[in-house]
Design a protein around this motif. Structure first.
Motif, PDB file in Angstrom:
ATOM      1  N   ALA A 192       1.048  -1.191   0.131  1.00 21.06           N
ATOM      2  CA  ALA A 192       0.068   0.128  -0.051  1.00 21.06           C
ATOM      3  C   ALA A 192       1.048   1.407  -0.092  1.00 21.06           C
ATOM      4  CB  ALA A 192      -1.079   0.197   1.230  1.00 21.06           C
ATOM      5  N   SER A 193       1.917   1.212   0.783  1.00 20.36           N
ATOM      6  CA  SER A 193       2.863   2.224   0.807  1.00 20.36           C
ATOM      7  C   SER A 193       3.435   2.563  -0.488  1.00 20.36           C
ATOM      8  CB  SER A 193       3.927   2.090   1.821  1.00 20.36           C
ATOM      9  OG  SER A 193       4.861   3.165   1.997  1.00 20.36           O
ATOM     10  N   ASP A 194       3.945   1.482  -1.243  1.00 21.91           N
ATOM     11  CA  ASP A 194       4.529   1.826  -2.526  1.00 21.91           C
ATOM     12  C   ASP A 194       3.667   2.257  -3.555  1.00 21.91           C
ATOM     13  OD1 ASP A 194       6.539   1.037  -4.599  1.00 21.91           O
ATOM     14  OD2 ASP A 194       4.862  -0.686  -5.143  1.00 21.91           O
ATOM     15  N   TYR A 195       2.241   1.830  -3.570  1.00 19.61           N
ATOM     16  CA  TYR A 195       1.417   2.419  -4.335  1.00 19.61           C
ATOM     17  C   TYR A 195       1.107   3.991  -4.184  1.00 19.61           C
ATOM     18  CZ  TYR A 195       0.073  -2.113  -6.391  1.00 19.61           C
ATOM     19  OH  TYR A 195       0.216  -3.540  -7.147  1.00 19.61           O
ATOM     20  N   LEU A 196       0.965   3.859  -2.781  1.00 15.85           N
ATOM     21  CA  LEU A 196       0.910   5.417  -2.114  1.00 15.85           C
ATOM     22  C   LEU A 196       1.887   6.410  -2.818  1.00 15.85           C
ATOM     23  CD1 LEU A 196      -1.104   7.016  -0.991  1.00 15.85           C
ATOM     24  CD2 LEU A 196       0.089   6.911   1.375  1.00 15.85           C
ATOM     25  N   ASN A 197       3.039   5.754  -2.969  1.00 13.35           N
ATOM     26  CA  ASN A 197       4.295   6.653  -3.396  1.00 13.35           C
ATOM     27  C   ASN A 197       4.017   7.006  -4.976  1.00 13.35           C
ATOM     28  OD1 ASN A 197       5.790   6.981  -0.896  1.00 13.35           O
ATOM     29  ND2 ASN A 197       6.933   4.994  -1.167  1.00 13.35           N
ATOM     30  N   LYS A 198       3.563   5.869  -5.619  1.00 17.21           N
ATOM     31  CA  LYS A 198       3.647   6.081  -7.003  1.00 17.21           C
ATOM     32  C   LYS A 198       2.226   7.145  -7.241  1.00 17.21           C
ATOM     33  CE  LYS A 198       5.094   1.222  -8.353  1.00 17.21           C
ATOM     34  NZ  LYS A 198       4.491   0.238  -9.059  1.00 17.21           N
ATOM     35  N   LEU A 199       1.461   7.045  -6.593  1.00 21.44           N
ATOM     36  CA  LEU A 199       0.308   7.925  -6.581  1.00 21.44           C
ATOM     37  C   LEU A 199       0.902   9.346  -6.413  1.00 21.44           C
ATOM     38  CD1 LEU A 199      -2.673   8.703  -7.256  1.00 21.44           C
ATOM     39  CD2 LEU A 199      -3.186   8.463  -4.900  1.00 21.44           C
ATOM     40  N   SER A 200       1.690   9.555  -5.599  1.00 24.33           N
ATOM     41  CA  SER A 200       2.208  10.924  -4.836  1.00 24.33           C
ATOM     42  C   SER A 200       3.220  11.276  -6.423  1.00 24.33           C
ATOM     43  CB  SER A 200       3.119  10.638  -3.893  1.00 24.33           C
ATOM     44  OG  SER A 200       3.797  11.933  -3.730  1.00 24.33           O
ATOM     45  N   ASP A 201       3.959  10.516  -6.804  1.00 22.01           N
ATOM     46  CA  ASP A 201       4.615  10.844  -7.977  1.00 22.01           C
ATOM     47  C   ASP A 201       3.941  11.467  -9.310  1.00 22.01           C
ATOM     48  OD1 ASP A 201       7.020  10.131  -6.621  1.00 22.01           O
ATOM     49  OD2 ASP A 201       7.247   8.189  -7.309  1.00 22.01           O
ATOM     50  N   MET A 202       2.967  10.525  -9.474  1.00 18.36           N
ATOM     51  CA  MET A 202       1.734  10.901 -10.761  1.00 18.36           C
ATOM     52  C   MET A 202       1.165  12.181 -10.131  1.00 18.36           C
ATOM     53  SD  MET A 202       0.040   7.344 -11.318  1.00 18.36           S
ATOM     54  CE  MET A 202      -0.873   7.956 -12.495  1.00 18.36           C
ATOM     55  N   LEU A 203       0.870  12.377  -8.953  1.00 18.71           N
ATOM     56  CA  LEU A 203       0.058  13.700  -8.944  1.00 18.71           C
ATOM     57  C   LEU A 203       1.003  14.980  -9.021  1.00 18.71           C
ATOM     58  CD1 LEU A 203      -1.827  12.987  -5.825  1.00 18.71           C
ATOM     59  CD2 LEU A 203      -2.624  13.239  -7.912  1.00 18.71           C
ATOM     60  N   ARG A 204       2.355  14.719  -8.546  1.00 19.26           N
ATOM     61  CA  ARG A 204       3.448  15.755  -8.776  1.00 19.26           C
ATOM     62  C   ARG A 204       3.716  15.994 -10.298  1.00 19.26           C
ATOM     63  NH1 ARG A 204       6.984  13.267  -6.176  1.00 19.26           N
ATOM     64  NH2 ARG A 204       6.538  14.148  -4.291  1.00 19.26           N
ATOM     65  N   PHE A 205       3.848  14.965 -11.052  1.00 20.77           N
ATOM     66  CA  PHE A 205       3.734  15.005 -12.134  1.00 20.77           C
ATOM     67  C   PHE A 205       2.646  15.976 -13.127  1.00 20.77           C
ATOM     68  CE2 PHE A 205       2.670  13.527 -16.724  1.00 20.77           C
ATOM     69  CZ  PHE A 205       4.048  13.651 -17.317  1.00 20.77           C
ATOM     70  N   MET A 206       1.466  15.549 -12.675  1.00 27.57           N
ATOM     71  CA  MET A 206       0.151  16.034 -13.223  1.00 27.57           C
ATOM     72  C   MET A 206       0.482  18.024 -12.743  1.00 27.57           C
ATOM     73  SD  MET A 206      -1.784  14.268 -14.878  1.00 27.57           S
ATOM     74  CE  MET A 206      -3.390  15.169 -14.771  1.00 27.57           C
TER      75      MET A 206
END
Length: 349
Positions: A192-206
């Motif tokens: 879950a933490s790994d997926y949360l980090n990925k989501l954070s990276d995606m939001l930063r990209f957006m």
């Protein structure tokens, strides 16, 4: 157009005209041995010849350039323009002859009726010629400004469309992903933490990367990979999505968010998550071409149809026409419950 460039156009034209007048004076001097620069300047600015050749030119150029163009031509009032142009030519001719008479009445000019009529028509012709040149220059400046305005409007339109694409993708994906991660926390906190980090990276990209006109292809591919990874949380079948990248992104750059609307739409319409390879995404990178293919299976029973995909495909097609007008190909195929998009960016774009 910058004021300094407009001033340079005016200055260049009048220097060229003075250059022509200088040659005319030299030719008129004929066999005269002692024609000097001082005498040329005097004849241009302080003689009947100068009044005859220079003053009407100034009247015609700036009357047509500064008044008639904006008042009549831009509003397509051609009849009124013709009348006004005639008035300027004849009125300017009369004004010129009146000044010549006042300033040079003691000169050797023969003020007969024939002379006045012939000179008046010739002066009117000079005014008209300079006026036409003024219209051409003013039209060129207006044309350039129109192009610049259109480019700015296209840029604003492009930015607006990109914002619409962002607003379309974010809400659906974001809420679903947060809910999925919330469920996953109790089962596997590390994942879950790994997926949360990925989501954070995606939001930063957006939020940051997509605000630039160009980004590295590698960043776009990283975003796509994370997006697909987060989408897989919802599917028990790991082979539901097939994603393949061939070639090296290296330093290639593209406009942001070119591929994502197609991918997002594929996930939206591919409803059977138990099907093998319900979604197939392939990206091929070559020296002068980046090829993108995305296909998804869909159900004919569903009310949703692949071509009813909201803003994504329509906006991306418009963006491609704007950003890659002659260096892209876009093809969509809808056949046998399979919807496929093929996009190729050519010449290193």
């Amino acid at each position: 157009m910058k004021k300094i460039i407009i001033a340079a156009l005016h200055t260049g034209y009048w220097f060229m005209y003075l250059f022509v007048l200088t040659f005319v004076l030299i030719a008129m001097a004929g066999g005269e041995q002692h024609i000097t620069l001082h005498k040329i300047i005097h004849n241009i600015f302080y003689s009947p010849f100068g009044m005859f050749a220079l003053f009407p030119g100034l009247i015609g150029f700036y009357a047509f350039y500064g008044v008639l163009f904006n008042r009549y031509l831009t509003k397509k009032k051609f009849l009124k323009f013709s009348v006004a142009a005639t008035v300027v030519c004849l009125g300017g001719s009369a004004m010129t002859q009146a000044l010549m008479y006042v300033l040079f009445r003691d000169s050797k000019i023969n003020w007969t009726l024939n002379t006045i009529v012939f000179a008046g028509l010739f002066i009117a012709f000079i005014i008209l010629v300079h006026g036409i040149v003024g219209l051409v220059i003013r039209g060129f400046i207006a044309w350039y400004k129109d192009i610049k305005v259109k480019v700015e409007l296209q840029k604003k339109n492009h930015e607006m469309e990109l914002e619409l694409i962002r607003s379309q993708i974010n809400p659906h994906f974001l809420f679903n992903t947060i809910n999925n991660i919330d469920v996953l926390i109790q089962k596997d906190a590390a994942m879950a933490s790994d997926y949360l980090n990925k989501l954070s990276d995606m939001l930063r990209f957006m939020l940051y990367e997509t605000k630039t006109e160009k980004i590295y292809l590698s960043k776009e591919l990283s975003y796509i990979e994370k997006y697909i990874s987060l989408q897989k949380i919802r599917a028990s079948n790991p082979n539901y999505v097939s994603y393949e990248v061939k070639g090296e992104a290296l330093s290639l750059i593209i406009a942001p968010m070119l591929f994502m609307p197609f991918i997002e739409n594929a996930f939206k319409h591919a409803e059977n998550k138990r099907m093998e390879h319900a979604i197939n995404i392939r990206i091929f990178i070559k020296k002068d071409t980046v090829s993108f293919e995305c296909e998804n299976k869909y159900s004919t029973v569903s009310a949703k149809k692949p071509n009813q995909n909201g803003l994504g495909n329509e906006l991306i097609a418009k963006r491609l026409q704007l950003l890659y007008p002659t260096s892209h190909t876009l093809e969509t195929i809808d056949n046998d419950n399979t919807y496929k998009v093929k996009l190729a960016l050519h010449h290193g774009h």
